[in-house]
Write a protein that holds these residues in place. Sequence first.
Motif, PDB file in Angstrom:
ATOM      1  N   LEU A   1       0.318   3.671  -3.199  1.00  0.00           N
ATOM      2  CA  LEU A   1      -0.293   4.816  -3.021  1.00  0.00           C
ATOM      3  C   LEU A   1       0.300   6.012  -2.399  1.00  0.00           C
ATOM      4  CD1 LEU A   1      -3.303   3.248  -0.669  1.00  0.00           C
ATOM      5  CD2 LEU A   1      -3.242   3.532  -3.492  1.00  0.00           C
ATOM      6  N   LEU A   2       1.630   5.787  -1.752  1.00  0.00           N
ATOM      7  CA  LEU A   2       2.537   7.071  -1.243  1.00  0.00           C
ATOM      8  C   LEU A   2       2.923   8.123  -2.290  1.00  0.00           C
ATOM      9  CD1 LEU A   2       3.584   8.767   0.980  1.00  0.00           C
ATOM     10  CD2 LEU A   2       5.586   7.224   0.891  1.00  0.00           C
TER      11      LEU A   2
ATOM     12  N   LEU B   1       3.405   3.811   8.220  1.00  0.00           N
ATOM     13  CA  LEU B   1       3.342   4.369   6.723  1.00  0.00           C
ATOM     14  C   LEU B   1       1.807   3.788   5.878  1.00  0.00           C
ATOM     15  CD1 LEU B   1       6.975   4.437   5.246  1.00  0.00           C
ATOM     16  CD2 LEU B   1       5.484   6.240   5.552  1.00  0.00           C
TER      17      LEU B   1
ATOM     18  N   SER C   1       1.096  -1.181  -0.128  1.00  0.00           N
ATOM     19  CA  SER C   1       0.029   0.070  -0.116  1.00  0.00           C
ATOM     20  C   SER C   1       0.724   1.474   0.038  1.00  0.00           C
ATOM     21  CB  SER C   1      -0.939   0.080   1.227  1.00  0.00           C
ATOM     22  OG  SER C   1      -0.168   0.206   2.476  1.00  0.00           O
ATOM     23  N   THR C   2       2.082   1.109   0.838  1.00  0.00           N
ATOM     24  CA  THR C   2       3.108   2.223   0.722  1.00  0.00           C
ATOM     25  C   THR C   2       3.554   2.695  -0.791  1.00  0.00           C
ATOM     26  OG1 THR C   2       3.617   1.936   3.024  1.00  0.00           O
ATOM     27  CG2 THR C   2       4.890   3.297   1.756  1.00  0.00           C
TER      28      THR C   2
ATOM     29  N   TRP D   1      -5.116   8.536   4.274  1.00  0.00           N
ATOM     30  CA  TRP D   1      -5.094   9.814   3.628  1.00  0.00           C
ATOM     31  C   TRP D   1      -5.615   9.558   2.132  1.00  0.00           C
ATOM     32  CZ3 TRP D   1      -2.482  14.722   4.583  1.00  0.00           C
ATOM     33  CH2 TRP D   1      -2.558  15.445   3.429  1.00  0.00           C
ATOM     34  N   ARG D   2      -5.738   8.585   1.406  1.00  0.00           N
ATOM     35  CA  ARG D   2      -6.178   8.476   0.163  1.00  0.00           C
ATOM     36  C   ARG D   2      -7.799   8.439   0.210  1.00  0.00           C
ATOM     37  NH1 ARG D   2      -6.504   9.110  -3.869  1.00  0.00           N
ATOM     38  NH2 ARG D   2      -5.860   7.666  -5.590  1.00  0.00           N
TER      39      ARG D   2
ATOM     40  N   THR E   1      -1.074   6.017   4.649  1.00  0.00           N
ATOM     41  CA  THR E   1      -1.143   6.309   3.186  1.00  0.00           C
ATOM     42  C   THR E   1      -2.454   5.971   2.730  1.00  0.00           C
ATOM     43  OG1 THR E   1       1.056   5.806   2.740  1.00  0.00           O
ATOM     44  CG2 THR E   1      -0.243   5.872   0.910  1.00  0.00           C
TER      45      THR E   1
ATOM     46  N   VAL F   1      -0.057  10.271  -3.028  1.00  0.00           N
ATOM     47  CA  VAL F   1      -0.307  11.386  -1.969  1.00  0.00           C
ATOM     48  C   VAL F   1       0.887  12.409  -2.248  1.00  0.00           C
ATOM     49  CG1 VAL F   1      -0.074  11.602   0.513  1.00  0.00           C
ATOM     50  CG2 VAL F   1      -1.196   9.609  -0.447  1.00  0.00           C
TER      51      VAL F   1
END
Length: 635
Positions: free
Chosen positions: A51-52, A101, A47-48, A108-109, A105, A55
């Motif tokens: 998606l990071l 993290l 996912s980091t 946040w998304r 992330t 972001v």
Amino acid sequence: MSTEKTHIDFIALFGTFFTLIYCWWSRLGEAELFSNQCYIYIFFLSSTVLLLPSVLAEMKLSQSNWWHHEAFYSIVVILILAFLGIIIRNEFILNKLILILGLGTVFWRIRKESFNIKWLDVFSGIVFFIFFILLFYSAKIHSPVFPEKTALGLGYIDVLFHSSLSNMFETMGFPNTGLNGSVYFSYHFGSHVLLSGLNHWVGANLNLFYNIGYAAIFIPLFIKSLWLFTLELSRYKKNKPVSVFWFFLCLVILYSLNIHGIAYGQPLVSESLAVGIIFTLLFGTGILGLNESQQMSWSLIFFSFFMILLFCFFKISVGFVAGAGVVYLAFRSFRQGLGFALLAGLCMVISFIVYYFIFPEDMANRKISWPDRINNIWHYSEGIFSYLLGGVIAIGSFLSSRYAYATVGFYSMYYSKKYIFLEVLLVMTLAGMAGGIFASATPSNVFYFGIVQFFFAFAFLIIVGNRLFENLFYNKPYRNYFLVGLFCLSFLSKPAIATSVFETLRVKKAIASLDNNHKTLYDLILMLVKLDQLPDKQNYCIFIPHGEKWYYESQTYFPLGDAFIVPSFSGIPSIWGLTEEMQNAQLLHFNGNQKIDKSIALSEAIDIAKEKGYEKLYYFYAKEDNLQTEIITLD
């Protein structure tokens, strides 16, 4: 951020989730070799990675700089995660940090999006990922139950070899196979270093990370990278954004065809090729996203040099083909030619580094006749479509222009740079064919050169198809027909998927009733995984006499894979780990060309281990069909 990008992000995350659920089910929740916590850490690591970058791109940190693009952020995030994984040895810190993290992330998304869900797009993506992940495992190369398959003699040699390189790098800090101590091995080891660094965030055995974590992270990342490139290319060509539904439909059609090398999930089947192409797609996406004032600045020239070098360390063929494209782009972008000259000179430096540090010595010494070289190109006849697709598209597009047949019109096309993407695609195609002819020794090596341009060309076909057939998507009944066809085409065209699922169940059942030799090998694998967790394993070595046939003649699927079992599962080097038969089968170069011409006794192994500077030797042998272990302290 567009709805389509949000859909891709979370569809890709579903790909990670489904991979981990499938692997957990395949192992039936068994936690001795791969703990349940590892699945959680892999999910949040993925996912980091996925998606990071989105972001960071949303934060609009510095939109005026050329590097402000989600694709460039993806490259940086992956490399930083791998680097931190290598230098930080405290797994507790890394585990907790990746949880923070990953969770942060995802939240946040979710918080930043007002979900306008197009269910058919999402559903088509989910269907594709289920199909593709099962297809990937049906190739019988990677497997969630790889240790158990190895115990049954079904371990695939490439996975054993590559995970050996990665695990031995983790132990010693330089590339080596661990077949007779730790000897530097010339090879494109970038992907092995990358996976070793990422695995530290998870704390799993590297062999199992290659079979589970790699698929859970890099399959979704490849699909997202291809989507980002397709989307940016569509914007660059001033076309409408590609439909998510059409994108996944094209992929299902592609992977339902029996094209050599692609039929079972390339480029993902080869870790080094997949990582190289993913980074090339991301770099290409970032280049396409530049505006006119940002194109080929001096800082970008040096970043391009770094990326070409990185491509070479991932896969030499990827570096050669992508490097040719980047150098040509620099040639077309700099009017004075200074940027081109600088990048071309830097590429000469790269050539020197590649030849002396990572080009396999046995490849450099092979003498291949010209008829054999040409035959290697044509060996996989259906593969020609893959090798030449980019060139065919480029030439076809040039010839379709009414300006192509007049001298003035041709020069106008050239100086307008309207077709510069197709020019680069043609150069990459020609570079792939040239590399396949001059630098390859086998048809499979030709494939590694020729296939690089394919996914760039396929993105172009997706865009063309989206423009031609977009009217069909406005008619909902037609969309439903396509969806039904997607189901049938994907799963019915690949009966090996069902066979693979049932084979996994058979492997688990067979482990419960092993014969004596297979049980001894399985006990060894369990012990090797435990030894892999030792904090100072660089001071240890392992000796198994050549007379122990339960080990050296264990692999029936790929017999030469026996030697890599010890370093693959433990990250601890063998002493005298190659038999004479293995050397005669051209495995000698994997051992730094150290000649092993006889079997040796324990006393001789102890002397060799002392000479190499090890502190302890683990001596494994079978007695009355049971694995015996002796730990010998070396003075």
